[in-house]
Design a protein around this motif. Structure first.
Motif, short mmCIF file in Angstrom:
data_model
loop_
_atom_site.label_atom_id
_atom_site.label_comp_id
_atom_site.label_asym_id
_atom_site.label_seq_id
_atom_site.Cartn_x
_atom_site.Cartn_y
_atom_site.Cartn_z
N LEU A 179 0.86 -1.19 0.00
CA LEU A 179 0.00 0.00 0.00
C LEU A 179 0.90 1.24 0.00
CD1 LEU A 179 -2.56 -0.89 2.84
CD2 LEU A 179 -2.88 -1.16 0.37
N ARG A 180 0.43 2.29 -0.66
CA ARG A 180 1.12 3.58 -0.58
C ARG A 180 0.08 4.68 -0.48
NH1 ARG A 180 4.39 4.13 -5.39
NH2 ARG A 180 5.41 2.25 -4.68
N ASP A 181 0.22 5.53 0.51
CA ASP A 181 -0.74 6.62 0.75
C ASP A 181 -2.17 6.10 0.77
OD1 ASP A 181 1.45 8.33 0.66
OD2 ASP A 181 1.25 8.63 -1.50
N GLY B 182 -1.12 -9.25 15.89
CA GLY B 182 -2.23 -9.38 16.82
C GLY B 182 -2.84 -8.07 17.27
N GLU B 183 -2.35 -6.96 16.67
CA GLU B 183 -2.92 -5.65 17.06
C GLU B 183 -3.60 -4.99 15.88
OE1 GLU B 183 -0.04 -3.09 18.91
OE2 GLU B 183 0.54 -4.80 20.17
N ARG B 184 -4.65 -4.22 16.22
CA ARG B 184 -5.37 -3.48 15.18
C ARG B 184 -4.51 -2.29 14.75
NH1 ARG B 184 -10.52 -2.54 13.10
NH2 ARG B 184 -11.32 -4.54 13.78
N ARG B 185 -3.95 -2.36 13.56
CA ARG B 185 -3.09 -1.26 13.08
C ARG B 185 -3.75 -0.66 11.85
NH1 ARG B 185 2.44 -3.20 13.40
NH2 ARG B 185 2.87 -1.75 11.70
N PRO B 186 -4.26 0.59 11.98
CA PRO B 186 -5.04 1.19 10.89
C PRO B 186 -4.31 1.19 9.55
CG PRO B 186 -5.02 2.61 12.84
CD PRO B 186 -4.13 1.46 13.15
N GLU B 187 -2.99 1.36 9.58
CA GLU B 187 -2.25 1.42 8.31
C GLU B 187 -2.17 0.05 7.63
OE1 GLU B 187 -1.05 1.66 11.30
OE2 GLU B 187 0.95 0.76 11.49
N VAL C 294 -21.69 -10.47 6.59
CA VAL C 294 -21.88 -11.75 5.88
C VAL C 294 -23.38 -12.08 5.77
CG1 VAL C 294 -21.43 -14.25 5.99
CG2 VAL C 294 -19.60 -12.62 6.52
N ASP C 295 -24.14 -11.83 6.83
CA ASP C 295 -25.59 -12.08 6.79
C ASP C 295 -26.26 -11.24 5.71
OD1 ASP C 295 -25.40 -13.89 8.78
OD2 ASP C 295 -26.12 -12.58 10.40
N GLY C 296 -25.69 -10.06 5.45
CA GLY C 296 -26.30 -9.16 4.47
C GLY C 296 -25.99 -9.51 3.03
N LEU C 297 -25.13 -10.49 2.80
CA LEU C 297 -24.74 -10.83 1.42
C LEU C 297 -25.84 -11.60 0.71
CD1 LEU C 297 -21.05 -12.18 1.73
CD2 LEU C 297 -21.79 -10.00 0.74
N GLY C 298 -26.11 -11.21 -0.53
CA GLY C 298 -27.02 -11.98 -1.37
C GLY C 298 -26.23 -12.91 -2.29
N GLU C 299 -26.93 -13.69 -3.09
CA GLU C 299 -26.25 -14.60 -4.02
C GLU C 299 -25.36 -13.82 -4.99
OE1 GLU C 299 -29.08 -17.09 -6.03
OE2 GLU C 299 -29.80 -17.98 -4.16
N GLY C 300 -24.13 -14.30 -5.15
CA GLY C 300 -23.20 -13.65 -6.09
C GLY C 300 -22.60 -12.37 -5.55
N GLU C 301 -22.82 -12.08 -4.28
CA GLU C 301 -22.22 -10.87 -3.69
C GLU C 301 -20.96 -11.23 -2.90
OE1 GLU C 301 -26.22 -8.12 -3.53
OE2 GLU C 301 -25.37 -8.78 -1.61
N VAL C 302 -20.10 -10.20 -2.72
CA VAL C 302 -18.78 -10.45 -2.14
C VAL C 302 -18.54 -9.50 -0.96
CG1 VAL C 302 -16.28 -10.42 -2.61
CG2 VAL C 302 -17.89 -11.09 -4.42
N ALA C 303 -17.94 -10.06 0.10
CA ALA C 303 -17.49 -9.23 1.22
C ALA C 303 -16.03 -9.54 1.51
CB ALA C 303 -18.33 -9.51 2.47
N LEU C 304 -15.28 -8.53 1.91
CA LEU C 304 -13.91 -8.75 2.38
C LEU C 304 -13.87 -8.47 3.88
CD1 LEU C 304 -10.85 -9.26 1.85
CD2 LEU C 304 -10.63 -6.82 1.38
N LEU C 305 -13.25 -9.38 4.61
CA LEU C 305 -13.13 -9.22 6.06
C LEU C 305 -11.84 -8.45 6.38
CD1 LEU C 305 -13.99 -12.87 7.21
CD2 LEU C 305 -15.57 -10.95 6.87
N GLU C 306 -11.82 -7.77 7.51
CA GLU C 306 -10.62 -7.05 7.95
C GLU C 306 -9.48 -8.04 8.22
OE1 GLU C 306 -8.54 -4.82 7.81
OE2 GLU C 306 -9.50 -3.13 8.85
N ASN C 307 -8.27 -7.51 8.17
CA ASN C 307 -7.00 -8.23 8.35
C ASN C 307 -7.08 -9.33 9.44
OD1 ASN C 307 -4.33 -8.94 8.54
ND2 ASN C 307 -3.58 -6.81 8.49
N LEU C 308 -6.87 -10.57 9.02
CA LEU C 308 -6.92 -11.70 9.95
C LEU C 308 -5.90 -11.56 11.09
CD1 LEU C 308 -7.06 -14.45 7.20
CD2 LEU C 308 -8.82 -14.17 8.97
N ARG C 309 -4.77 -10.96 10.77
CA ARG C 309 -3.69 -10.89 11.77
C ARG C 309 -3.87 -9.74 12.76
NH1 ARG C 309 1.63 -12.69 8.25
NH2 ARG C 309 0.77 -14.69 7.57
#
Ligand code: AMP
Length: 395
Positions: free
Chosen positions: A30-32, A69-74, A107-122
């Motif tokens: 990522l940059r800026d 293991g920490e929430r880092r906004p960047e 995830v509950d709000g997703l319909g068929e063929g829709e996509v969600a990305l989850l926040e950073n697993l780490r």
């Protein structure tokens, strides 16, 4: 043997309306606050598109960097969701957390063929610790599980290993399946097999050196690693990076290659400088003088390694031949890249610097397979089982 692929998942009852959890590798630079190189996002598209077309509710998860293991906004994946949406040409919902109520609501709000990305697993320490509770929380979001993240398949993390057995149906995504198929060629090669290994440290690559020395018809070593081997042979190394504690191990690797009747090649000339700097005075030498350090293989060595690529029928390459980041010491890596690309051999290249060299020269389409996982590909060609692949049911 092999792992079940997407075809099996899509055929076996289909996925329409089901929540399909895709562990992808969207660990992009990522940059800026924007994605500066979207190669990995693009690589994940074929699997995601197939699931979208099949009417799945697609839940994508990935790590980004090392937040420990920490929430880092960047290190938020939010900019990645934006880019993924542009590439998929559809909206990608973003969940502020990868588990718990925030994730469940999206995830509950997703319909068929829709996509969600989850926040950073780490952002959760449970990911890299493979914590069973965290794995259960991830599994709660999934009716089916797809692993398409080859780059982390050698790690037993919650999203690559722990959660898998808790989801009834699983499969390898197209990217992971293609990686496994191409890397298997290195395990069962058409001979001669040439392995080119470079990079900074013998300590990082000792296991792969030990595994490949008796198996590769030719093992050609470059990068800083070469100097520990030259020291083991009693040759002068000047101020080059030598791992003193591994000189004995290097001798054993040399002996193992010899005992197996294989050829192990080391540089016969070097680009040396007195300091590691872009504007340092650099010379090509056959013998490294006192006070000078080897920072790239010399032209004779690069030409010899490239010629080996021409003679080989299978080539595996990982790691730069020199300090590739500096123009002055990038020549060896480039020449080897050219040799591998021009060879008619089946070629498999992994590792950031080797791929950067191939891409800079515009040669990617002349390589049979560019691996998205440097570390994972090294473990695989050693013949090690990858936890992420084992979890999918490989036998
Ligand atoms: P690796 O991550 O092990 O593949 O190593 C890549 C790093 O090795 C790059 O950052 C290179 O600059 C470094 N490298 C390669 N050759 C040399 C060398 N002769 N001396 C010091 N560093 C080197």
């Amino acid at each position: 043997m092999g792992v079940p692929g997407l075809d099996a998942l899509l055929a076996d009852g289909g996925v329409r309306g089901q929540r399909v959890f895709v562990r992808a590798d969207l660990n992009v630079p990522l940059r800026d606050g924007r994605v500066s190189d979207d190669t990995r996002i693009r690589a994940s598209l074929p699997t995601l598109r197939r699931l979208v077309d099949a009417g799945a509710r697609v839940v994508v998860a990935s790590h980004l960097g090392r937040p420990e293991g920490e929430r880092r906004p960047e290190l938020s994946l939010r900019p990645v969701a934006a880019r993924l949406g542009e590439l998929l040409e559809q909206r990608v919902a973003f969940a502020d957390d990868c588990v718990g109520p925030a994730a469940e609501a999206v995830v509950d709000g997703l319909g068929e063929g829709e996509v969600a990305l989850l926040e950073n697993l780490r952002f959760h320490a449970g990911e890299t610790k493979n914590d069973p509770e965290f794995a259960r929380a991830l599994a709660a979001l999934a009716d089916a599980y797809v692993n398409d993240a080859f780059g982390t398949a050698h790690r037993a993390h919650a999203s690559t290993a722990g959660m898998v057995s808790q989801v009834a149906r699983h499969a390898a995504g197209d990217l992971l399946a293609s990686e496994l198929q191409h890397l298997r060629v290195v395990l069962e090669p058409e001979r001669p097999l040439l392995c080119l290994l470079g990079g900074a440290k013998v300590s990082d690559k000792l296991a792969v050196l030990e595994a490949l020395a008796p198996r590769a018809d030719v093992l050609a070593i470059g990068g800083a690693m070469a100097y520990t081997f030259l020291r083991a042979l009693g040759q002068p190394t000047g101020a080059s990076l030598v791992e003193e504690t591994l000189v004995g191990e290097a001798s054993k690797v040399l002996a193992a290659a010899k005992a197996a009747g294989r050829r192990l090649l080391l540089p016969t000339d070097h680009v040396v400088a007195r300091e590691l700097a872009e504007d340092a005075e650099a010379r090509v030498v056959k013998e490294i003088p006192e006070g000078w350090m080897g920072l790239d293989v010399g032209p004779e060595t690069a030409a010899a390694y490239a010629a080996e690529a021409t003679r080989a029928r299978t080539v595996f390459w990982n790691g730069p031949m020199g300090v590739f980041e500096m123009e002055r010491f990038a020549g060896g890596t480039r020449e080897v890249a050219r040799g591998v690309a021009e060879s008619a051999a089946v070629s498999v290249v992994g590792g950031g610097d080797s791929l950067a060299a191939i891409n800079q020269l515009g040669l990617a389409d002349r390589i049979t397979h560019c691996s998205t996982g440097g570390g994972a590909s090294l473990e695989f060609v050693q013949g090690l089982a990858l936890p992420g692949v084992v979890a999918l049911g490989d036998v």
